[in-house]
Design a protein around this motif. Structure first.
Motif, PDB file in Angstrom:
ATOM      1  N   PRO A  32      50.259 116.985  40.827  1.00 51.52           N
ATOM      2  CA  PRO A  32      49.815 115.810  41.649  1.00 51.52           C
ATOM      3  C   PRO A  32      50.258 115.790  43.060  1.00 51.52           C
ATOM      4  O   PRO A  32      50.324 114.692  43.688  1.00 51.52           O
ATOM      5  N   LYS A  56      53.798 122.290  32.096  1.00 49.50           N
ATOM      6  CA  LYS A  56      52.589 121.927  31.230  1.00 49.50           C
ATOM      7  C   LYS A  56      52.192 123.411  30.716  1.00 49.50           C
ATOM      8  O   LYS A  56      52.254 124.341  31.085  1.00 49.50           O
ATOM      9  N   ILE A  87      49.288 125.652  29.703  1.00 49.47           N
ATOM     10  CA  ILE A  87      48.036 125.830  29.884  1.00 49.47           C
ATOM     11  C   ILE A  87      47.473 127.103  29.415  1.00 49.47           C
ATOM     12  O   ILE A  87      48.359 128.050  28.665  1.00 49.47           O
ATOM     13  N   GLU A 143      44.377 127.702  39.633  1.00 48.57           N
ATOM     14  CA  GLU A 143      44.155 126.596  38.805  1.00 48.57           C
ATOM     15  C   GLU A 143      45.249 125.583  38.790  1.00 48.57           C
ATOM     16  O   GLU A 143      45.090 124.565  38.357  1.00 48.57           O
ATOM     17  N   ASP A 200      46.315 123.916  41.005  1.00 51.51           N
ATOM     18  CA  ASP A 200      45.881 122.509  41.761  1.00 51.51           C
ATOM     19  C   ASP A 200      45.633 121.372  40.926  1.00 51.51           C
ATOM     20  O   ASP A 200      46.043 120.294  41.153  1.00 51.51           O
ATOM     21  N   GLN A 201      44.923 121.726  39.742  1.00 55.41           N
ATOM     22  CA  GLN A 201      44.395 120.663  38.918  1.00 55.41           C
ATOM     23  C   GLN A 201      45.512 120.012  38.009  1.00 55.41           C
ATOM     24  O   GLN A 201      45.235 119.003  37.431  1.00 55.41           O
ATOM     25  N   TYR A 202      46.645 120.687  38.001  1.00 51.14           N
ATOM     26  CA  TYR A 202      47.907 120.406  36.929  1.00 51.14           C
ATOM     27  C   TYR A 202      48.908 119.605  37.791  1.00 51.14           C
ATOM     28  O   TYR A 202      49.806 118.805  37.334  1.00 51.14           O
TER      29      TYR A 202
END
Length: 353
Positions: free
Chosen positions: A115, A89, A91, A109, A111-113
């Protein structure tokens, strides 16, 4: 997982594929590379299934045999996890963060990307440069994989007496090698669309690079095992005998026209299909160059046939064309295996990051 960290010591590239361990060690003098050692060691069936290690002992033993066969004394190694098991990803982060602050912030951060629980993943990042839309921010490539994918590869290396210095991603290793080939073969490599069809034992991976970065990749269930099975059925051989005959020759006169040529046609059809899938999924409508890789790329005349069928200038991958070769390496064997050593070459190039 450490695909982006700098190294101070040489590493050998270890590609763990479905059917074999492929080992490569490079050195560099100035801008020139030299192949110091290499080997290809078969794996026992089903040691690796769908790019997952299912028998770590068998894989570790095969790596140890590959190391012994190659003659290398290097103990540090780079290995790769399959791209399909990795989440990547891009970011954006504030440009004014120090390295330590950036690493700390990404840990917060991520954690939000991702799963999965962060305690079950291995992750790393690489700064890509300034964000095109906001100069106060930078683009950061985040890569993460389940820890067990990494741990199994690290464990297999340890069983063979090696140290895992780098756990890379196959996609990034392939980019390294394609970039090296493209820059030596194509005049405007950075501005051209380059595809690579990697025809493995059971899976063909069709990837497309723009600005020497993979922007598209798709797997199809097709590979060299189909030719082995065709030989097995036609001539009443065991699978092992058919595989040996495929590599060493000695098959009846009708083998080439009745078995090999139809298989070559199937390769061109699979690549044509993959090409059309890419065009339908992309705004890009033209590929400038095609590189054939994997064991099947060594089949005589395959590049010419594919080029005539799909209309794209096609070459067979040989990452060692511009390299010198150590006296302990068989240049002929290396040339035969070259198309199948793309990932191991990209991993070995990690020595010089």
């Amino acid at each position: 997982m450490l695909p982006f960290k700098k190294k101070s010591t040489p590493v050998i590239g270890i590609d763990i594929s479905a059917t074999a361990i492929k080992l490569l060690e490079l050195s560099r003098s100035g801008g020139s590379y030299r192949v110091e050692s290499y080997s290809v060691e078969p794996l026992t069936p089903n040691s690796v299934v769908d790019k997952n290690i299912t028998d770590i002992d068998a894989v570790g033993e095969a790596i140890a045999r590959a190391v012994k066969k190659s003659g290398t004394k290097t103990k540090d190694a780079a290995v790769a996890v399959a791209g399909s098991s990795v989440i990547t990803k891009i970011i954006t982060m504030p440009a004014n963060l120090s390295d330590a602050e950036l690493e700390s912030q990404i840990q917060v951060e991520a954690d939000q990307y991702i799963p999965f629980p962060l305690n079950e993943v291995a992750l790393d990042f690489e700064v890509q440069g300034a964000n095109a839309e906001n100069p106060d921010r930078i683009d950061v490539l985040l890569a993460a994989s389940r820890s067990d994918n990494v741990d199994l590869r690290v464990g297999a290396l340890q069983l063979a007496g090696l140290n895992a210095k780098v756990v890379d991603v196959e996609q990034f290793a392939l980019e390294n090698t394609v970039g090296m080939i493209a820059n030596s073969k194509f005049s405007d490599a950075g501005d051209e669309i380059i595809a690579i069809a990697d025809i493995g034992s059971t899976v063909t991976t069709f990837s497309v690079l723009e600005k020497l970065k993979i922007i598209y990749s798709r797997e199809q269930q097709f590979g060299g095992a189909q030719l082995t099975e065709d030989i097995q059925r036609r001539y009443g051989l065991s699978y092992e005998e058919a595989g040996l005959a495929k590599r060493q020759g000695g098959l009846p006169d009708n083998y080439i026209p009745e078995v090999l040529e139809p298989f070559k046609e199937s390769i061109s059809q699979q690549i044509s299909r993959a090409q059309q899938f890419f065009y339908s999924a992309s705004q890009i409508s033209n590929i400038d160059h095609l590189i054939l890789a994997g064991g099947c790329a060594s089949i005589s005349g395959i590049a010419e046939l594919v080029e005539s069928k799909i209309g794209i200038p096609t070459i067979v991958a040989n990452p060692f064309a511009e390299m010198s070769v150590s006296s302990r390496v068989s240049a002929q064997s290396l040339a035969n295996d070259a198309p199948a050593l793309m990932v191991s070459c990209g991993l070995a190039l990690r020595s010089f990051d």
